[in-house]
Design an enzyme around this catalytic site. Structure first.
Site, mmCIF file in Angstrom:
data_model
loop_
_atom_site.group_PDB
_atom_site.id
_atom_site.type_symbol
_atom_site.label_atom_id
_atom_site.label_comp_id
_atom_site.label_asym_id
_atom_site.label_seq_id
_atom_site.Cartn_x
_atom_site.Cartn_y
_atom_site.Cartn_z
ATOM 1 N N SER A 141 0.866 -1.196 0.000
ATOM 2 C CA SER A 141 0.000 0.000 0.000
ATOM 3 C C SER A 141 0.890 1.228 0.000
ATOM 4 C CB SER A 141 -0.845 -0.001 1.285
ATOM 5 O OG SER A 141 -1.518 1.225 1.458
ATOM 6 N N TYR A 179 -2.097 0.543 10.982
ATOM 7 C CA TYR A 179 -2.087 0.034 9.602
ATOM 8 C C TYR A 179 -0.788 0.402 8.881
ATOM 9 C CZ TYR A 179 -3.686 -0.926 4.814
ATOM 10 O OH TYR A 179 -3.807 -1.391 3.519
#
Ligand code: NAP
Length: 241
Positions: free
Chosen positions: A129, A142
């Site tokens: 990501s 995250y």
């Protein structure tokens, strides 16, 4: 036909990757915990659906025992939980994110390297990501796990140098999938993430993965960063009011 394994194949990016790798001529095996959803994705396109929880070593072992070859491993299973600032972090959320996004990726990779190495070449694609190299308020848990996943990916590229296994990292920005629903727990909050902007689709990311794995075998696509046109960084998003 070359076998491609896709983890987290029951929705979003993984589901789109199953379909596109099938169209590209791979024999695809999809894994996820929700077998009913997984079958709905895999069976119509002639892919195999095998239950898999990447946080559970026994489940990984049982999954891998059903494979006799693997040319492509797409480590896609994972996601985010919560938006809490670090001072209100929930241990269980952080632990679960680490288990799926980092340890899960490690377990699948460790288990499949012996089969990948028999291919000409094998290929590991890690769906990381932009959270792997950016941070944002509320994203501490995250971004920490995606930074870790990115570090593991780049380590693998070095450790596997000289062996016939390619390593690719795909780093998307906002993609509209079940990701925000899982993260935030309800549809209203999830929809707000994409309000007034046009996010990427699972198919956009699957397209990049499929492109990377179909390059000539001398080529390793190390990193693909892709964001919506409406997103410049994790926090800078253009929204039409
Ligand atoms: P999604 O629609 O929520 O899909 C996540 C997939 O992971 C589901 O198929 C889920 O299936 C599976 N999964 C979760 N935990 C698992 C476990 N322990 N074992 C096996 N499978 C597991 O979200 P997505 O957007 O497609 O996410 C795919 C990947 O892309 C994730 O790694 C995510 O972090 C990354 N990513 C997403 C975005 C975004 O904006 N959406 C951006 C960048 C990166 P089951 O629940 O059935 O197990």
């Amino acid at each position: 036909m070359s076998i491609a394994v896709v983890t987290g194949a029951s929705s979003g990016i993984g589901a789109a990757t199953v379909r596109q790798l099938r169209s590209a001529g791979f024999d695809v095996v999809g894994g996820a915990r929700r077998l009913d959803k997984l079958r709905e994705i895999c069976e119509p396109v002639g892919a195999r659906a095998l239950q898999l929880d990447v946080t559970d070593q026994e489940s990984v072992d049982a999954f891998v025992a059903q494979l006799d070859a693997c040319a492509v491993l797409v480590n896609n299973a994972g996601g985010a939980l919560g938006f809490d600032p670090v001072e209100q972090a929930k241990d269980d959320d952080w632990r679960t994110m680490y288990e799926s996004n980092v340890l899960g990726l490690m377990r699948m990779t460790r288990a499949l390297i012996p089969l990948l190495e028999k291919e000409d070449p094998g290929h590991i694609v890690n769906v990381v990501s932009i959270a792997g190299f950016e941070t944002y308020p509320g994203g501490g848990g995250y971004t920490a796990v995606k930074h870790a996943a990115l570090a593991v990916t780049r380590t693998l590229r070095m450790e596997l140098l000289g062996r016939p296994i390619r390593v690719t990292e795909v780093d998307p920005g906002l993609v509209e999938t079940e990701f925000s629903l899982v993260r935030l727990g309800n549809a209203e909050r999830a929809n707000k993430v994409y309000e007034g902007m046009t996010p990427l689709t699972g198919d956009d990311v699957a397209d990049a993965i499929t492109w990377a794995v179909t390059r000539p075998k001398r080529v390793d696509i190390d990193q693909i960063v892709m964001r919506p046109l409406d997103q410049a960084t994790a926090t800078m998003v253009h929204r039409r009011t």
